[in-house]
Design an enzyme around this catalytic site. Structure first.
Site, PDB file in Angstrom:
ATOM      1  N   SER A 115       0.870  -1.102  -0.035  1.00  0.00           N
ATOM      2  CA  SER A 115      -0.029   0.105  -0.144  1.00  0.00           C
ATOM      3  C   SER A 115       0.804   1.209  -0.040  1.00  0.00           C
ATOM      4  O   SER A 115       1.926   1.288   0.661  1.00  0.00           O
ATOM      5  CB  SER A 115      -0.820   0.062   1.142  1.00  0.00           C
ATOM      6  N   HIS A 116       0.387   2.176  -0.833  1.00  0.00           N
ATOM      7  CA  HIS A 116       1.385   3.226  -0.734  1.00  0.00           C
ATOM      8  C   HIS A 116       1.025   4.176   0.417  1.00  0.00           C
ATOM      9  O   HIS A 116       1.935   5.134   0.714  1.00  0.00           O
ATOM     10  CB  HIS A 116       0.670   4.168  -2.011  1.00  0.00           C
TER      11      HIS A 116
END
Length: 465
Positions: A162-163
């Site tokens: 996940s960013h």
């Protein structure tokens, strides 16, 4: 090409030693993009240092699994889960040691059958773990791994993170630490990661700082936001829960939406020539590879889309703020530290001005990323509402050329090639090193299928140098 896989195992890998459960409060820079980004790394069989695996611990897959357990001790947020803070309505990481999804698979296909490995192919989506989104985000993993063994003896490592967990630098340092351990190197040499966002949040919310605006639309003093006011919006959300849902639907209904992911190559010699011409003609004191390649991508894309001459357009690109913020965040900071620099003008202006003038705009935008700008930008993203602009008028360029992917040796040898899979914003242009051609560069970009031929032509035969 069809790629048939046989899944050998689908497990959860937890840290070898559990950390005390804790919560990481995320900044607005983190929460703007919670989607998982996937990258695949290919390792050819002639790179393997040990072809005969007489002991289980000699098997490269088993060695990587054990190393993953070890690296999750200092990189414990990757084994956590997201949740919404009920009081603030904001996304945060619950570091609960729930673990990382790990899939191992085999295929009879050979790497050479895939052609140019750096060019995206739909079958690459089979090389990373995909799972249905749970209604409760706390049930979704935030980091996933797949190791696929090919019939030729080569491997593919598919990684998704996940960013909101790590930015590009954080994700690369996580992979580099994992590779370091898997390759049997001295673990005491590893960088100690700093996952806390407290320093960034404290810098944003100093006692003398201005109060946070209630709406993102009130941030007219920040260039990267102001430049988007004249561009149509595709998605809006009132809080983190709605934003996460909107992004999920936006990227999953039709990930490409009629787009084709194109990979373009640029030789080092060409870029060196262009840099020299820009410095000479524009009387610039300097010109980086990023400056010239970013300007070229923007011009080529806008020319290809055939927008009306008076249309307002915008170029934005992330700038690392780790060393620009005061006090500095440090190289070991793993959270999101990139803020967007922005350049705007009309289509007519961009296409008529020489390359060196566009480069001068890009350099000026980078210089604008000061300590004050970073704090204002980060604070603006703390506003509850968010928006997503039209990608016809907006060009985003992300510089991945700083990441030496070839060095991610898990004991399988150097990475032969790497490819980025479909992203939530597939129109984004990613600048990467060409691992097949020394000192060469690649540009991976999504564009409407009807524009592919013209984009390739404009990229390879520019008229504005």
């Amino acid at each position: 090409m069809e790629l048939k896989l046989a899944v050998k195992e689908n497990i959860i890998v937890k840290p070898l030693k559990f950390n005390n459960r804790q919560t990481i409060e995320l900044s607005g820079l983190d929460r703007i993009s919670p989607a998982i980004l996937y990258t695949v790394f290919f390792y050819k069989s002639d790179q393997l240092t040990n072809q005969s695996f007489s002991q289980e611990e000699d098997d490269p897959v088993e060695r990587a699994k054990t190393a993953l357990q070890k690296v999750l001790i200092p990189w414990f947020p990757a084994a956590g889960r997201f949740r919404i803070n009920e009081a603030s309505g904001k996304l945060e990481i619950d570091c609960n040691n729930q673990g990382v999804i790990l899939v191992t698979a085999v295929t009879d296909s050979k790497l050479e059958e895939l052609g140019r490995l750096h060019e995206y192919k739909l079958c690459y989506e089979n090389l990373v773990p995909k799972f249905p989104e749970a209604a409760d985000i706390s049930e979704n993993p935030i980091a996933v791994v797949q190791i696929t063994r090919f019939g030729c003896g080569g491997f593919c490592l598919g990684f998704g993170g996940s960013h909101a967990l790590f930015d590009g630098i954080g994700a690369f340092n996580f992979l580099a630490s994992w590779a370091h351990i898997s390759n049997g190197k001295d673990e005491s040499q590893l960088m100690v990661p700093n996952h806390s966002r407290d320093a960034l949040l404290s810098a944003v919310y100093t006692p003398n700082s201005s109060p946070m605006a209630a709406s993102i639309y009130e941030q007219d003093h920040i260039t990267a936001i102001q430049d988007l006011y004249g561009i149509p919006m595709q998605a809006v959300a009132s809080d983190d829960r709605c934003w996460e849902t909107a992004l999920s639907k936006f990227s999953q209904n039709d990930p490409l939406g009629g787009l084709e992911l194109v990979t373009l190559a640029m030789r080092k010699e060409t870029l060196q020539t262009w840099k020299g011409l820009a410095i000479e003609k524009g009387k610039l004191s300097k010109c980086s590879t990023f400056d010239v390649l970013c300007a070229h991508v923007w011009k080529a894309r806008v020319k290809t889309l055939s927008l009306h001459a008076n249309t307002n357009i915008c170029l934005q690109f992330p700038v690392d703020s780790r060393s620009r913020l005061r006090p500095p965040l440090g190289d070991n900071f793993t959270g999101n530290a990139f803020v967007l620099a922005s350049v705007s003008c009309s289509v007519k202006h961009l296409l008529e001005e020489p390359m060196h003038d566009t480069i001068r705009r890009i350099q000026a935008a980078k210089e604008e990323i000061t300590d004050e700008y970073i704090k204002l930008y980060a604070k603006a993203l703390e506003a509850s509402d968010k928006f997503f602009p039209s990608m016809r008028e907006l060009t985003i360029v992300s510089d991945w050329s700083r990441f030496p992917f070839h060095a991610l040796d898990l004991g399988w040898g150097k990475v032969s090639n790497a490819a980025i899979l479909t992203t939530p914003v597939p129109e984004t242009a990613f600048l990467m090193l060409n691992l097949e051609e020394p000192d060469g560069f690649l540009v991976r970009i999504g564009i409407g299928r009807q524009y592919v031929h013209d984009l390739i032509s404009n990229f390879n035969n520019p008229s504005y140098i």
